[in-house]
Write a protein that holds these residues in place. Structure first.
Motif, PDB file in Angstrom:
ATOM      1  N   SER A  38       1.245  13.822   4.086  1.00 15.50           N
ATOM      2  CA  SER A  38       0.978  12.739   4.534  1.00 15.50           C
ATOM      3  C   SER A  38       1.683  11.449   3.883  1.00 15.50           C
ATOM      4  CB  SER A  38      -0.450  12.168   4.658  1.00 15.50           C
ATOM      5  OG  SER A  38      -0.859  12.160   3.319  1.00 15.50           O
ATOM      6  N   SER A  39       1.594  10.427   4.157  1.00 15.20           N
ATOM      7  CA  SER A  39       1.748   8.943   3.527  1.00 15.20           C
ATOM      8  C   SER A  39       3.161   9.213   2.656  1.00 15.20           C
ATOM      9  CB  SER A  39       0.954   8.727   2.691  1.00 15.20           C
ATOM     10  OG  SER A  39       0.393   9.484   1.758  1.00 15.20           O
ATOM     11  N   SER A  40       3.069   9.211   1.300  1.00 11.34           N
ATOM     12  CA  SER A  40       4.289   8.925   0.534  1.00 11.34           C
ATOM     13  C   SER A  40       4.691  10.039  -0.131  1.00 11.34           C
ATOM     14  CB  SER A  40       3.714   8.074  -0.637  1.00 11.34           C
ATOM     15  OG  SER A  40       2.589   8.478  -1.336  1.00 11.34           O
ATOM     16  N   SER A  41       5.832  10.685   0.039  1.00 10.88           N
ATOM     17  CA  SER A  41       6.707  11.408  -0.726  1.00 10.88           C
ATOM     18  C   SER A  41       8.170  11.116  -0.679  1.00 10.88           C
ATOM     19  CB  SER A  41       6.118  12.686  -0.729  1.00 10.88           C
ATOM     20  OG  SER A  41       6.522  13.182   0.638  1.00 10.88           O
ATOM     21  N   SER A  42       8.664  10.087  -0.292  1.00  9.29           N
ATOM     22  CA  SER A  42       9.877   9.546  -0.319  1.00  9.29           C
ATOM     23  C   SER A  42      10.248   8.798  -1.579  1.00  9.29           C
ATOM     24  CB  SER A  42      10.346   8.577   0.953  1.00  9.29           C
ATOM     25  OG  SER A  42      11.330   7.851   0.608  1.00  9.29           O
ATOM     26  N   SER A  43      11.545   9.190  -1.949  1.00 10.86           N
ATOM     27  CA  SER A  43      12.032   8.624  -3.263  1.00 10.86           C
ATOM     28  C   SER A  43      12.175   7.311  -3.214  1.00 10.86           C
ATOM     29  CB  SER A  43      13.289   9.280  -3.871  1.00 10.86           C
ATOM     30  OG  SER A  43      14.255   9.366  -2.749  1.00 10.86           O
ATOM     31  N   SER A  44      12.280   6.804  -1.961  1.00  7.37           N
ATOM     32  CA  SER A  44      12.590   5.111  -1.733  1.00  7.37           C
ATOM     33  C   SER A  44      11.446   4.382  -2.007  1.00  7.37           C
ATOM     34  CB  SER A  44      13.356   4.969  -0.529  1.00  7.37           C
ATOM     35  OG  SER A  44      12.337   5.318   0.665  1.00  7.37           O
ATOM     36  N   LEU A  45      10.193   4.799  -1.997  1.00  2.40           N
ATOM     37  CA  LEU A  45       9.117   4.257  -2.054  1.00  2.40           C
ATOM     38  C   LEU A  45       8.618   3.864  -3.454  1.00  2.40           C
ATOM     39  CD1 LEU A  45       6.647   6.280   0.310  1.00  2.40           C
ATOM     40  CD2 LEU A  45       7.851   3.816   0.810  1.00  2.40           C
ATOM     41  N   GLU A  46       8.029   2.664  -3.683  1.00  7.77           N
ATOM     42  CA  GLU A  46       7.500   2.388  -4.960  1.00  7.77           C
ATOM     43  C   GLU A  46       6.594   3.453  -5.595  1.00  7.77           C
ATOM     44  OE1 GLU A  46       7.112  -0.912  -7.081  1.00  7.77           O
ATOM     45  OE2 GLU A  46       9.226  -0.836  -6.336  1.00  7.77           O
ATOM     46  N   PRO A  47       6.743   3.710  -6.961  1.00  4.87           N
ATOM     47  CA  PRO A  47       5.993   4.612  -7.429  1.00  4.87           C
ATOM     48  C   PRO A  47       4.328   4.082  -7.295  1.00  4.87           C
ATOM     49  CG  PRO A  47       7.080   3.532  -9.297  1.00  4.87           C
ATOM     50  CD  PRO A  47       7.805   3.269  -7.778  1.00  4.87           C
ATOM     51  N   GLU A  48       3.641   5.195  -7.421  1.00 11.56           N
ATOM     52  CA  GLU A  48       2.042   4.713  -7.367  1.00 11.56           C
ATOM     53  C   GLU A  48       1.739   4.878  -8.947  1.00 11.56           C
ATOM     54  OE1 GLU A  48      -0.703   6.551  -4.655  1.00 11.56           O
ATOM     55  OE2 GLU A  48       0.936   7.497  -3.488  1.00 11.56           O
ATOM     56  N   TYR A  49       0.945   3.702  -9.153  1.00 11.55           N
ATOM     57  CA  TYR A  49       0.447   3.569 -10.444  1.00 11.55           C
ATOM     58  C   TYR A  49      -1.155   3.964 -10.631  1.00 11.55           C
ATOM     59  CZ  TYR A  49       4.903   1.049 -10.765  1.00 11.55           C
ATOM     60  OH  TYR A  49       6.209   0.719 -10.845  1.00 11.55           O
ATOM     61  N   LEU A  50      -1.379   4.335 -12.072  1.00  9.33           N
ATOM     62  CA  LEU A  50      -2.734   4.543 -12.045  1.00  9.33           C
ATOM     63  C   LEU A  50      -3.886   3.364 -11.984  1.00  9.33           C
ATOM     64  CD1 LEU A  50      -2.271   6.861 -15.190  1.00  9.33           C
ATOM     65  CD2 LEU A  50      -2.916   7.723 -12.997  1.00  9.33           C
ATOM     66  N   TYR A  51      -3.457   2.328 -12.136  1.00  5.97           N
ATOM     67  CA  TYR A  51      -4.194   1.104 -12.287  1.00  5.97           C
ATOM     68  C   TYR A  51      -3.553  -0.041 -11.418  1.00  5.97           C
ATOM     69  CZ  TYR A  51      -6.640  -2.782 -14.457  1.00  5.97           C
ATOM     70  OH  TYR A  51      -7.624  -3.597 -14.512  1.00  5.97           O
ATOM     71  N   SER A  52      -4.528  -0.706 -10.683  1.00  2.00           N
ATOM     72  CA  SER A  52      -4.108  -1.714 -10.259  1.00  2.00           C
ATOM     73  C   SER A  52      -4.397  -3.212 -10.770  1.00  2.00           C
ATOM     74  CB  SER A  52      -4.618  -2.028  -8.790  1.00  2.00           C
ATOM     75  OG  SER A  52      -4.237  -1.005  -8.029  1.00  2.00           O
ATOM     76  N   PRO A  53      -3.656  -4.069 -11.589  1.00  2.00           N
ATOM     77  CA  PRO A  53      -4.143  -4.753 -12.337  1.00  2.00           C
ATOM     78  C   PRO A  53      -4.545  -6.221 -11.623  1.00  2.00           C
ATOM     79  CG  PRO A  53      -1.624  -4.726 -12.406  1.00  2.00           C
ATOM     80  CD  PRO A  53      -2.065  -3.714 -11.553  1.00  2.00           C
ATOM     81  N   SER A  54      -5.249  -7.084 -12.586  1.00  2.00           N
ATOM     82  CA  SER A  54      -5.580  -8.208 -12.032  1.00  2.00           C
ATOM     83  C   SER A  54      -4.809  -9.355 -12.797  1.00  2.00           C
ATOM     84  CB  SER A  54      -7.218  -8.584 -12.415  1.00  2.00           C
ATOM     85  OG  SER A  54      -8.114  -7.653 -11.968  1.00  2.00           O
ATOM     86  N   PRO A  55      -4.680 -10.384 -12.091  1.00  2.00           N
ATOM     87  CA  PRO A  55      -3.604 -11.277 -12.667  1.00  2.00           C
ATOM     88  C   PRO A  55      -3.683 -11.751 -14.334  1.00  2.00           C
ATOM     89  CG  PRO A  55      -4.544 -12.062 -10.447  1.00  2.00           C
ATOM     90  CD  PRO A  55      -5.491 -11.279 -10.931  1.00  2.00           C
ATOM     91  N   GLU A  56      -5.126 -11.735 -14.744  1.00  2.00           N
ATOM     92  CA  GLU A  56      -5.238 -12.201 -15.906  1.00  2.00           C
ATOM     93  C   GLU A  56      -5.334 -11.032 -17.084  1.00  2.00           C
ATOM     94  OE1 GLU A  56      -5.235 -15.451 -16.921  1.00  2.00           O
ATOM     95  OE2 GLU A  56      -4.908 -15.653 -14.890  1.00  2.00           O
ATOM     96  N   ASP A  57      -5.003  -9.890 -16.545  1.00  2.00           N
ATOM     97  CA  ASP A  57      -5.279  -8.611 -17.376  1.00  2.00           C
ATOM     98  C   ASP A  57      -4.144  -8.693 -18.712  1.00  2.00           C
ATOM     99  OD1 ASP A  57      -7.227  -7.464 -16.132  1.00  2.00           O
ATOM    100  OD2 ASP A  57      -6.031  -5.856 -14.785  1.00  2.00           O
ATOM    101  N   HIS A  58      -4.439  -8.251 -19.653  1.00  2.00           N
ATOM    102  CA  HIS A  58      -3.394  -8.310 -20.749  1.00  2.00           C
ATOM    103  C   HIS A  58      -3.515  -7.241 -21.576  1.00  2.00           C
ATOM    104  CE1 HIS A  58      -6.559 -10.661 -22.281  1.00  2.00           C
ATOM    105  NE2 HIS A  58      -6.269 -10.516 -23.510  1.00  2.00           N
ATOM    106  N   LEU A  59      -2.647  -6.752 -22.460  1.00  2.00           N
ATOM    107  CA  LEU A  59      -3.161  -5.718 -23.428  1.00  2.00           C
ATOM    108  C   LEU A  59      -3.711  -6.131 -24.767  1.00  2.00           C
ATOM    109  CD1 LEU A  59      -2.555  -2.604 -23.719  1.00  2.00           C
ATOM    110  CD2 LEU A  59      -0.680  -3.166 -25.005  1.00  2.00           C
ATOM    111  N   GLN A  60      -4.655  -5.419 -24.922  1.00  2.71           N
ATOM    112  CA  GLN A  60      -5.510  -5.649 -26.373  1.00  2.71           C
ATOM    113  C   GLN A  60      -5.358  -4.095 -27.012  1.00  2.71           C
ATOM    114  OE1 GLN A  60      -9.012  -6.921 -24.017  1.00  2.71           O
ATOM    115  NE2 GLN A  60      -9.248  -8.533 -25.820  1.00  2.71           N
ATOM    116  N   VAL A  61      -5.247  -4.244 -28.495  1.00  3.67           N
ATOM    117  CA  VAL A  61      -5.215  -2.999 -29.109  1.00  3.67           C
ATOM    118  C   VAL A  61      -6.094  -3.322 -30.216  1.00  3.67           C
ATOM    119  CG1 VAL A  61      -3.787  -1.475 -30.301  1.00  3.67           C
ATOM    120  CG2 VAL A  61      -2.949  -2.663 -28.570  1.00  3.67           C
TER     121      VAL A  61
END
Ligand SMILES: [Ca+2]
Length: 413
Positions: free
Chosen positions: A67-90
């Motif tokens: 179904s749906s998405s397996s065309s190379s022209s599509l945006e890749p799917e990501y593991l995480y949908s970020p919120s606007p304020e997300d930032h990286l902390q280590v």
């Protein structure tokens, strides 16, 4: 046999966990024995992708309801949908006892834990998971190699104590066996198998670098975790007695910052990594490289050639001050050893090498635009140390101090 069972389970688990995450599935870049017996009807897409371009490849399974998405022209799917304020902390967690290594990465609700230090550090790891993994889902867990100063601080009880209900992705050096029984009971059967039974996808790192699965996990458009071949990984289900040499090497790209970690990889294997990976395969020219010193700052790692190859701008060392680390004339030499520090500082400068032995947990942070990078220590809590003259060193004074400016380093240690 057990390996095959685990891997089959893993495949199903990955598909289900990705569905649970609302994210994508994986795309296999080649036919593989790992996926052959799976019955999944899902179509492949690309939340993990090969570092060498072409993504949308075909699956070996005969999917009926593609179904749906397996065309190379599509945006890749990501593991995480970020919120606007997300930032990286280590959080390079403070360790107790000798050695130890445990960075926790957090981007919004997506967390990655790499190793857990020694058994003595387990309360620190548990507290950090409790504080930072607030959704109960530790998104990725990586064990670099089967040594107790890496798996000892994260037994199953730590994850239970921190109310971690699932770990969608688990990666390790590939070892099912090791001469020390604690590895089997604590890691293989304790953590790994328990969470696989709950649905974790499990990848021996070799399967991420030999084309069985893609080598990169696409977390968001700005955040990618790439695994690097060293030529020394344990075959899936094998014996991990080669120890440090089998350490998982990876780089987390966050905007134009790259956090490079190679576990306890010795210098000869650093050379193998260099010969197998163009630097440009995981970092762009002009990016800022932040390096976790190899093997706790051992002089048998962190070679000048490797530093010249990585060109780190910042680095941190993970190891602990212990009661054995003192002499009557002040601190004695220990990890991180001066010879290794000098080789790292030849690239970073003396002001940009940090050590959680003196700083406690080191908090590194990028703002939401991945533009501004900061490093602060939370303050040493696990250990005390004294100068040569017997004066106790105040932890608060050194919490933000680069390693060479600490009383420890000034003592000649
Ligand atoms: Ca999470």
């Amino acid at each position: 046999m057990k390996k095959a069972a685990i891997l089959t389970l893993s495949l199903v688990a990955l598909l289900s966990s990705c569905v649970n995450n609302g994210g994508g599935q994986f795309s296999s870049s080649s036919d593989s024995s790992f996926s052959s017996s799976s019955s999944s009807s899902s179509s492949p897409s690309s939340s993990i992708s090969s570092s060498s371009s072409s993504s949308s490849s075909s699956s070996s399974s005969s999917s009926s309801s593609a179904s749906s998405s397996s065309s190379s022209s599509l945006e890749p799917e990501y593991l995480y949908s970020p919120s606007p304020e997300d930032h990286l902390q280590v959080f390079a967690l403070e360790m107790k006892g000798t050695y130890g290594n445990s960075p926790l990465f957090k981007y919004g609700n997506f967390e990655i834990l790499i190793d857990g230090g020694t058994y003595n550090s387990s309360s620190i790891v548990e507290s950090a998971l409790k504080e930072h993994v607030t959704d109960g889902v530790l998104d990725m867990l990586i064990l670099t190699h089967p040594h107790s100063d890496h798996y000892g601080g994260m037994p199953l009880s730590v994850f239970n104590g921190a109310s971690i209900t699932s770990i969608p992705t688990i990666i390790d050096s590939g070892a099912d066996e090791y001469s020390y029984e604690g590895y089997i009971t604590a890691w293989v059967e304790g953590v790994r198998d328990t969470f696989i039974d709950k649905g974790s996808a499990y990848y021996p790192v070799q399967s991420l670098v030999d084309g069985t699965y893609p080598s990169s996990f696409l977390i968001t458009k700005d955040l990618t975790l790439t695994f690097l071949d060293t030529g020394n990984y344990t075959p899936a289900g094998g014996d991990g007695s080669a120890g440090n040499s089998t350490s998982v090497a990876c780089s987390l790209r966050a905007g134009t910052f790259d956090f490079v970690m190679v576990g306890d990889l010795p210098s000869s294997e650093e050379s193998d990594l260099m010969s197998l990976n163009e630097r440009s395969s995981f970092t762009n020219e002009g990016d800022t490289v932040v390096f976790k010193a190899a093997h706790h700052g051992s002089p048998g790692a962190n070679s000048s050639a490797f530093m010249d190859y990585l060109r780190p701008s910042y680095a941190w060392c993970s190891s602990a001050i212990t009661s054995q680390s003192q002499t009557s004339s002040g601190p004695k030499s220990q990890h991180p050893f001066l010879a290794a520090r000098k080789r790292i500082e030849a690239l970073t400068g003396k002001d940009n090498l940090y050590w959680n032995g003196t700083m406690g947990t080191i908090d590194m942070e990028l703002d939401k635009d991945f533009a501004n990078f900061s490093i602060h220590g939370e303050g040493r809590k696990a250990a005390v140390y004294y100068t040569k003259s017997g004066t106790k060193v105040d932890a608060a004074i050194e919490k933000d101090t680069p390693l060479e400016e600490t009383e420890w380093a000034k003592s000649g240690a």
